[in-house]
Design a protein around this motif. Structure first.
Motif, PDB file in Angstrom:
ATOM      1  N   GLN A 131      -2.990   5.855 -12.717  1.00  0.00           N
ATOM      2  CA  GLN A 131      -3.520   6.467 -11.506  1.00  0.00           C
ATOM      3  C   GLN A 131      -4.778   7.278 -11.828  1.00  0.00           C
ATOM      4  OE1 GLN A 131      -0.787   9.148  -9.663  1.00  0.00           O
ATOM      5  NE2 GLN A 131      -2.334  10.073  -8.352  1.00  0.00           N
TER       6      GLN A 131
ATOM      7  N   SER B  67       0.840  -1.201   0.000  1.00  0.00           N
ATOM      8  CA  SER B  67       0.000   0.000   0.000  1.00  0.00           C
ATOM      9  C   SER B  67       0.872   1.246   0.000  1.00  0.00           C
ATOM     10  CB  SER B  67      -0.916   0.008   1.221  1.00  0.00           C
ATOM     11  OG  SER B  67      -1.810  -1.080   1.196  1.00  0.00           O
ATOM     12  N   PHE B  68       0.417   2.282  -0.704  1.00  0.00           N
ATOM     13  CA  PHE B  68       1.162   3.535  -0.742  1.00  0.00           C
ATOM     14  C   PHE B  68       0.202   4.666  -1.109  1.00  0.00           C
ATOM     15  CE2 PHE B  68       1.578   1.157  -4.632  1.00  0.00           C
ATOM     16  CZ  PHE B  68       1.220   2.060  -5.620  1.00  0.00           C
ATOM     17  N   GLU B  69       0.650   5.905  -0.898  1.00  0.00           N
ATOM     18  CA  GLU B  69      -0.193   7.067  -1.145  1.00  0.00           C
ATOM     19  C   GLU B  69       0.488   8.004  -2.131  1.00  0.00           C
ATOM     20  OE1 GLU B  69      -1.739  10.656   1.620  1.00  0.00           O
ATOM     21  OE2 GLU B  69      -2.419   8.647   2.252  1.00  0.00           O
TER      22      GLU B  69
ATOM     23  N   GLU C 277      -2.433  12.235  -2.302  1.00  0.00           N
ATOM     24  CA  GLU C 277      -3.552  12.061  -1.376  1.00  0.00           C
ATOM     25  C   GLU C 277      -4.508  10.945  -1.788  1.00  0.00           C
ATOM     26  OE1 GLU C 277      -5.469  15.803  -0.785  1.00  0.00           O
ATOM     27  OE2 GLU C 277      -3.695  16.735   0.119  1.00  0.00           O
ATOM     28  N   ASN C 278      -4.099  10.134  -2.730  1.00  0.00           N
ATOM     29  CA  ASN C 278      -4.880   8.954  -3.109  1.00  0.00           C
ATOM     30  C   ASN C 278      -4.150   7.704  -2.618  1.00  0.00           C
ATOM     31  OD1 ASN C 278      -6.981  10.263  -4.711  1.00  0.00           O
ATOM     32  ND2 ASN C 278      -5.338  10.726  -6.173  1.00  0.00           N
ATOM     33  N   ARG C 279      -4.859   6.877  -1.875  1.00  0.00           N
ATOM     34  CA  ARG C 279      -4.231   5.678  -1.328  1.00  0.00           C
ATOM     35  C   ARG C 279      -4.499   4.481  -2.245  1.00  0.00           C
ATOM     36  NH1 ARG C 279      -1.611   4.234   2.950  1.00  0.00           N
ATOM     37  NH2 ARG C 279      -1.705   2.127   3.797  1.00  0.00           N
TER      38      ARG C 279
ATOM     39  N   THR D 273      -3.680   0.289  -3.032  1.00  0.00           N
ATOM     40  CA  THR D 273      -3.199  -1.018  -2.583  1.00  0.00           C
ATOM     41  C   THR D 273      -3.007  -1.885  -3.813  1.00  0.00           C
ATOM     42  OG1 THR D 273      -4.356  -0.890  -0.461  1.00  0.00           O
ATOM     43  CG2 THR D 273      -3.694  -3.081  -1.218  1.00  0.00           C
TER      44      THR D 273
END
Length: 300
Positions: free
Chosen positions: A286, A134-136, A139-141, A143
């Motif tokens: 993204q 998981s990463f951001e 400001e969007n997370r 997985t």
């Protein structure tokens, strides 16, 4: 990078083991058919230190890379017969990046070795089971769930997902003339297309965005100059060495398995070691995932 270092050590040893096995098959076929039969009349032969190194890797019982085994890797890689076996390989057991590591073995075996980004990107470490990260970003997370693509791994994950925003399917462009490691009678690209068919049309993923990465474009561009895709795709009627024509044909074959006419497949031609290319593609991915997620939840 500690784990990567061990993966790289193991990769070098196992890749040379598989390559020597390919060489031994070539030698056996040469003995049965004669030195001048097929394979452009090249004569495979092993003598002296090369033969001893080949015998070691053929019966290899461990994967420890040290000064002694590294020297044997170099001895083998400098031999014309091993180079020829690598050029003519037909099994995915020997990966495209193996030559990179064979040529870098002196650097890698040094006591102060630290894996570079290229080392980490190019090392083969098969995914077993399911791995999650998981990463951001902005400001969007996110997985990401990485799953094994080999046949014996698919049953572990293919029916375990019900809520997935996007499927990132990575297919090698350069495997059109190679066979599976686990089934040497099956063409690797045919298998990739078959798996893509299963994923795209799986009921669990009917609401997921499909993003197809046609990867290893650099290796594909090199290979297509001397090897046509026609043995893999007999219906292909383009020029044997036309990169763009062949690429378009392969892309269309993947797209054709989609049974939902209203569903868009986002296709990207990539080279994983080109970080700028990957960044551009990831930005597109993204954006697509966020937009699709908002639309699915009625926000757009």
């Amino acid at each position: 990078k500690v784990n990567a270092r061990q993966d790289i050590y193991t990769c070098i040893m196992t890749q040379m083991h598989h390559l020597v096995n390919e060489l031994m098959i070539n030698i056996q076929e040469q003995e049965e058919d004669g030195a001048d039969a097929g394979d452009d009349a090249f004569e495979y032969k092993l003598t002296g230190e090369v033969k001893q190194a080949a015998e070691f890797f053929e019966s290899m019982k461990g994967t420890e890379l040290n000064a002694e085994t590294a020297k044997m890797v170099t001895t083998l890689w400098n031999d014309p017969s091993i180079k020829r076996a690598f050029e003519k390989r037909t099994s995915l057991a020997v990966v495209d990046s193996a030559s990179y590591f064979f040529e870098s073995v002196d650097r890698i075996v040094s006591s102060d070795y630290h894996p570079t980004n290229d080392d980490i990107l190019l090392v083969r470490a098969s995914t077993t089971g399911i791995r999650t990260a998981s990463f951001e970003i902005e400001e969007n997370r996110f997985t990401i769930v990485d799953v094994g693509g080999q046949r014996n791994e698919r049953s572990k994950w293919i029916h375990q997902f019900s809520v997935v925003d996007a499927i990132l399917f990575v297919a090698s462009l350069s495997c059109y003339d190679m066979n599976l490691f686990e089934d040497e009678t099956t063409n690797a690209m045919h298998e990739s297309i078959h798996l893509f068919d299963n994923v795209v049309n799986n009921r669990y993923f009917r609401n997921s965005s499909i993003i197809l990465f046609l990867n290893k474009s650099d290796l594909f561009e090199t290979k297509i100059r001397t090897k046509s895709i026609k043995p893999c795709f007999p219906d292909y009627d383009g020029d044997d060495n036309d990169k763009n024509s062949a690429l378009e044909y392969i892309s269309d074959i993947f797209a054709s398995v989609n049974k939902d006419g209203g569903r868009q497949i986002y296709t990207h031609v990539t080279c994983a070691t080109d970080t700028s290319n990957v960044q551009r593609v990831f930005n597109d991915v993204q954006h697509g995932i966020v937009v699709a997620s908002l639309a699915k939840n009625g926000i757009m």
